[in-house]
Design a protein around this motif. Structure first.
Motif, short mmCIF file in Angstrom:
data_model
loop_
_atom_site.label_atom_id
_atom_site.label_comp_id
_atom_site.label_asym_id
_atom_site.label_seq_id
_atom_site.Cartn_x
_atom_site.Cartn_y
_atom_site.Cartn_z
N PHE A 39 11.13 87.97 35.89
CA PHE A 39 10.79 89.02 36.85
C PHE A 39 9.46 88.67 37.50
N GLU A 40 9.15 89.36 38.59
CA GLU A 40 7.85 89.15 39.25
C GLU A 40 7.34 90.48 39.77
N ILE A 41 6.00 90.62 39.73
CA ILE A 41 5.38 91.80 40.31
C ILE A 41 4.25 91.35 41.23
N VAL A 74 2.27 87.96 39.41
CA VAL A 74 2.58 87.70 38.00
C VAL A 74 4.09 87.53 37.83
N GLU A 75 4.48 86.38 37.29
CA GLU A 75 5.89 86.14 36.93
C GLU A 75 5.97 86.08 35.41
N TRP A 76 7.04 86.62 34.86
CA TRP A 76 7.20 86.57 33.41
C TRP A 76 8.67 86.55 33.03
N PRO A 80 13.67 90.88 40.19
CA PRO A 80 14.16 89.82 39.31
C PRO A 80 13.94 88.48 40.01
N GLU A 81 13.44 87.50 39.28
CA GLU A 81 13.13 86.18 39.87
C GLU A 81 14.24 85.17 39.55
N TYR A 82 13.93 83.91 39.75
CA TYR A 82 14.94 82.86 39.72
C TYR A 82 15.38 82.46 38.30
MG MG Z 1 8.03 84.44 42.55
#
Ligand code: MG
Ligand code: GLU
Length: 467
Positions: free
Chosen positions: A214-216, A153-155, A207-209
């Protein structure tokens, strides 16, 4: 393991007694209500809620809800098929007590996924969770296979609520940075505490791009439980963020340009407790069956995108060189291939090896996505489909002749193109059954009409807060 039996009027054997006891325990823990949750064809989570004292009655007789939601659009307008979309009729929502969870981020509430049956006690043909239970049961019966799955999950976390539906990132540190982790330290710590309390085993949180992203990643489960979990994970993220005055978007594209929010699916097939993606004589340790399973997924991917990338906004995300995997190819740990073969670390491979399917986002109904992914893989496995040559590097850089020679095709670049592919794919339509397949087509066409004439920025804005 998820119970694969359909609900029945009066309750599945033992469920009413169990729900009665559970209701008492929940009340004693200060839980006042239970959220009964499913996902509609458009990918929007829809719910009813009952007071905790009503849980036993819900386990026995279900809770009423119209079938009309199967043809709702993300903007809450309604389309129809031959069977669905009329104001007539009612369904019963039955909670799966095995997956009932006290919500740590919403004090006073518990949550349970539901299966839907008719008032006559028949399975509802528009129920995605039922479709997934069916494909899982039939894989066990016909091929002796079970599956393990997980949805990443990315948000995007925003300050909120922002005026005019704008998105203002709640943090400004660079991608993957310690700075960003510190900026949202309190919120993410509460999130990890909530998952621990809810029994969700978190593998990573980072933390994502993209801005505020963020991603879990969470542990793999049987496919129905994995789909349930992806819904629960999002419910929890949203609720915890709100307690910190923040808003979240799971939309495929929060902005028209740049990297979007993915919902990559990890999937592995197993027989008698043995992972078919490890220890075999094929490439990267795959067994012949695992190679054919991957070939089946690849062959059906253009049609699958109508299910795994179901929003007009999905096609703002599905662009080359953004790690979203928009070419029909596979590679070992290759982040630009639509199918990434994950072998895992030496010593863990028999447990960890799986396929990661990238052109999936969180507008997708996870039950429908997993139903179609498993059906696609089984189609390849049943016909011993040959897996093409693997690719390395970014397939966007292949010249047209090279790409054609290797069978590397661009996935549909619009929802309309994806629907054309889906219409032609008998195997996927059969896996969903005619009622759900027609609902998918009608809802996608409705979404296409809803954004007619809008530029990319407006498309992103239209779906920014819907998922
Ligand atoms: Mg990702
Ligand atoms: N955000 C990327 C996507 O839209 C995925 C990045 C990653 O590989 O985690 O799919």
């Amino acid at each position: 393991m998820t119970t694969l039996a359909d609900p029945v009027p009066g309750g599945r054997p033992g469920d009413v007694e169990r729900a009665t006891a559970l209701g008492g325990e929940l009340s004693a823990r200060g839980v006042h209500g239970v959220v009964l949750s499913y996902v509609d064809t458009a990918g929007v989570g829809r719910i009813k809620a009952v007071p905790t004292a009503g849980l036993a009655s819900a386990a026995a007789w279900g809770v009423g809800m119209s079938p009309v939601f199967d043809t709702f659009l993300a903007n809450d307008s309604i389309v129809s098929t031959d069977v669905l979309g009329s104001p007539d009729g009612d369904l019963r929502l039955y909670p799966d007590l095995d997956h009932l969870t006290v919500l740590a981020g919403q004090p006073g509430w518990a949550w349970a996924p539901v299966d839907r049956i008719t008032q006559e006690g028949e399975p509802h043909p528009g129920c995605g969770r039922t479709a997934l239970r069916r494909v899982v049961s039939s894989a066990a019966e016909r091929y002796g296979l079970t599956f393990r799955a997980a949805v990443e999950v990315e948000w995007s976390v925003g300050c909120g609520p922002a005026e005019g539906g704008e998105f203002l990132p709640a943090c400004s540190g660079p991608a993957y940075s310690a700075a960003r982790q510190i900026e949202l330290s309190d919120c993410t710590a509460d999130l990890l505490a909530a998952f621990a309390a809810q029994g969700v085993d978190v593998e990573q949180l980072h933390p994502e791009y993209a801005a505020g992203q963020f991603e879990i990643s969470v542990g793999a489960l049987d496919p129905v439980a994995a789909a349930d979990r992806s819904v629960l994970v999002r419910q929890t993220i949203r609720a915890v963020a709100r307690r910190h005055g923040l808003v979240v978007s799971f939309a495929p594209a929060v902005f028209a340009q740049g990297v979007g929010n993915g919902g990559h699916v990890h999937l592995s097939a197993w027989r008698d407790g043995v992972n078919l993606h490890s220890g075999g004589g094929g490439r990267h340790g795959m067994t012949a069956e695992a190679e054919s399973f991957a070939a089946g997924v690849l062959a059906h991917l253009p049609a699958l995108t109508a299910v795994t990338a179901p929003s007009p906004a999905s096609y703002l995300r599905l662009r080359p060189s953004q790690w979203a995997g928009v070419f029909t190819c596979w590679g070992h740990e290759t982040r630009e291939a639509a199918v990434r073969v994950v072998t895992g670390t030496a010593g863990l491979r028999d447990r960890a090896a799986n396929l990661e399917v990238k052109p999936v986002d969180l507008a997708a109904n996870p039950y429908l996505a997993l139903t179609c992914l498993i059906a696609a893989g089984l189609d390849g496995l049943a016909s011993s489909a040959p897996l093409p040559e693997e690719i390395t590097g970014d397939p966007a850089l292949l010249g047209p002749d090279d790409a054609a020679a290797r069978g590397v095709r661009r996935l549909p670049a619009s929802l309309a193109d994806a629907v054309t592919e889906f219409r032609a794919d008998q195997r996927l339509r059969a896996a969903l059954g005619p009622v759900l397949a027609d609902a998918v087509i009608a809802v996608r066409q409705g979404e296409i009409a809803a954004v007619d004439g809008l530029d990319d920025e407006r498309v992103a804005a239209a779906y920014r807060w819907k998922y």
